[in-house]
Motif scaffolding. Structure first.
Motif, PDB file in Angstrom:
ATOM      1  N   LYS A 185      44.057  70.794  57.227  1.00 52.26           N
ATOM      2  CA  LYS A 185      45.396  70.963  56.825  1.00 52.26           C
ATOM      3  C   LYS A 185      46.094  72.167  57.243  1.00 52.26           C
ATOM      4  CE  LYS A 185      44.063  68.751  52.303  1.00 52.26           C
ATOM      5  NZ  LYS A 185      43.693  68.740  50.899  1.00 52.26           N
ATOM      6  N   ALA A 186      45.690  73.193  57.513  1.00 55.42           N
ATOM      7  CA  ALA A 186      46.105  74.406  58.184  1.00 55.42           C
ATOM      8  C   ALA A 186      46.709  74.062  59.667  1.00 55.42           C
ATOM      9  CB  ALA A 186      45.329  75.535  58.076  1.00 55.42           C
ATOM     10  N   TRP A 187      45.815  73.107  60.269  1.00 55.55           N
ATOM     11  CA  TRP A 187      46.111  73.065  61.565  1.00 55.55           C
ATOM     12  C   TRP A 187      47.253  72.025  61.587  1.00 55.55           C
ATOM     13  CZ3 TRP A 187      45.777  67.708  63.430  1.00 55.55           C
ATOM     14  CH2 TRP A 187      46.180  67.476  64.834  1.00 55.55           C
TER      15      TRP A 187
ATOM     16  N   TYR B  94      46.245  87.675  63.562  1.00 54.03           N
ATOM     17  CA  TYR B  94      46.798  86.795  62.431  1.00 54.03           C
ATOM     18  C   TYR B  94      47.813  87.611  61.612  1.00 54.03           C
ATOM     19  CZ  TYR B  94      43.700  88.322  58.458  1.00 54.03           C
ATOM     20  OH  TYR B  94      43.005  89.047  57.748  1.00 54.03           O
TER      21      TYR B  94
ATOM     22  N   THR C 257      40.842  75.002  63.954  1.00 52.61           N
ATOM     23  CA  THR C 257      40.295  74.931  62.612  1.00 52.61           C
ATOM     24  C   THR C 257      38.945  76.191  62.308  1.00 52.61           C
ATOM     25  OG1 THR C 257      38.876  73.280  63.427  1.00 52.61           O
ATOM     26  CG2 THR C 257      41.156  72.503  62.506  1.00 52.61           C
TER      27      THR C 257
ATOM     28  N   VAL D 230      40.278  79.400  60.750  1.00 48.74           N
ATOM     29  CA  VAL D 230      40.819  79.457  59.535  1.00 48.74           C
ATOM     30  C   VAL D 230      39.433  80.102  58.422  1.00 48.74           C
ATOM     31  CG1 VAL D 230      41.165  77.793  57.436  1.00 48.74           C
ATOM     32  CG2 VAL D 230      42.332  77.677  59.592  1.00 48.74           C
TER      33      VAL D 230
ATOM     34  N   ILE E 269      40.393  72.241  54.382  1.00 48.67           N
ATOM     35  CA  ILE E 269      41.486  73.214  54.220  1.00 48.67           C
ATOM     36  C   ILE E 269      41.842  73.442  55.796  1.00 48.67           C
ATOM     37  CG2 ILE E 269      41.952  75.631  53.668  1.00 48.67           C
ATOM     38  CD1 ILE E 269      40.806  75.005  51.020  1.00 48.67           C
ATOM     39  N   PRO E 270      40.691  73.671  56.602  1.00 50.03           N
ATOM     40  CA  PRO E 270      41.182  74.235  58.027  1.00 50.03           C
ATOM     41  C   PRO E 270      41.908  72.893  58.779  1.00 50.03           C
ATOM     42  CG  PRO E 270      38.737  74.732  57.504  1.00 50.03           C
ATOM     43  CD  PRO E 270      39.463  73.990  56.206  1.00 50.03           C
TER      44      PRO E 270
ATOM     45  N   GLY F 299      49.702  71.942  59.363  1.00 50.58           N
ATOM     46  CA  GLY F 299      50.996  72.514  58.894  1.00 50.58           C
ATOM     47  C   GLY F 299      51.389  72.045  57.692  1.00 50.58           C
ATOM     48  N   ASN F 300      52.194  72.783  56.750  1.00 51.64           N
ATOM     49  CA  ASN F 300      52.825  72.396  55.557  1.00 51.64           C
ATOM     50  C   ASN F 300      54.086  72.874  55.336  1.00 51.64           C
ATOM     51  OD1 ASN F 300      52.300  75.259  55.592  1.00 51.64           O
ATOM     52  ND2 ASN F 300      50.920  75.221  53.716  1.00 51.64           N
TER      53      ASN F 300
END
Length: 210
Positions: free
Chosen positions: A175-177, A92, A146, A149, A172-173, A179-180
């Protein structure tokens, strides 16, 4: 004047009594055909009125095992997802946005291919098993991303940070998948579609050949 010949009872054989149906020698099917002897009759087993005939189309198809196919596909998806999570954890720091997306799509293809091939081999022609494969593979893609994360959070801030994340925002995991950045949502959805389609196509193709 000559006398007519007297009847001699021994000059002709006496007539044979007719046997009732079901006893004695079988009746002749055609004139002049000798009767079939008892040792020439086809033998049958008790409860089987006629001799068994060979099947004209070969052996019957073996049924598949949908339940076994489901659990095998699920286990394979978990293993592939875990490998992907560990790979993301190991790389990462050096990943760019494009590399992360390519790795995500590659994981979707691999997860769908492994799940679909195994379900087709075990489930054979079971349509329910094929559908299960199309559901299991996208879930493996989602959880593979997820689960990476929390691993990254623990690597950066320690194991205590995972507890803080669960108290603050446990999503949070996810939301990370998703994307933002505004342009990664379609990649997230594309991975699920690729995994589902690959799993179903391979399960169908492999199962139809079994």
């Amino acid at each position: 004047m000559s006398q007519p010949p007297q009847y001699n009872p021994y000059s002709q054989p006496p007539p044979m009594p007719q046997s009732p149906p079901g006893f004695g020698a079988p009746q002749q099917a055609y004139p002049g055909q000798p009767p079939m002897q008892s040792w020439q009759q086809p033998r049958t087993h008790p409860g089987q009125p006629y001799p068994q005939q060979p099947m004209p189309f070969g052996q019957p198809e073996k049924p598949g095992h949908p339940v076994g196919a489901f659990f095998l596909g699920y286990f394979a998806s978990v293993v592939v997802s875990l490998v992907y999570s560990v790979l993301v954890l190991a790389t990462y720091e050096d990943q760019t946005k494009d590399v992360a997306q390519i790795l995500y799509i590659a994981h979707a293809l691999l997860n769908g291919a492994v799940v679909g091939a195994l379900i087709g081999l075990v489930g054979r022609r079971s349509g329910g098993a094929w559908i299960c494969g199309a559901i299991i593979a996208p879930l493996g893609v989602f959880f593979g991303h997820t689960n990476a994360v929390p691993m990254i959070i623990a690597d950066v801030s320690g194991m205590a940070a995972i507890g803080d994340m669960m108290e603050t925002d446990p999503f949070i995991p996810a939301k990370a998948w998703w994307g933002n950045h505004g342009d990664t949502e379609w990649v997230s959805l594309l991975g699920l579609v690729i995994a589902a389609a690959t799993a179903w196509v391979l399960a169908f193709a492999t199962g139809r050949r079994r």
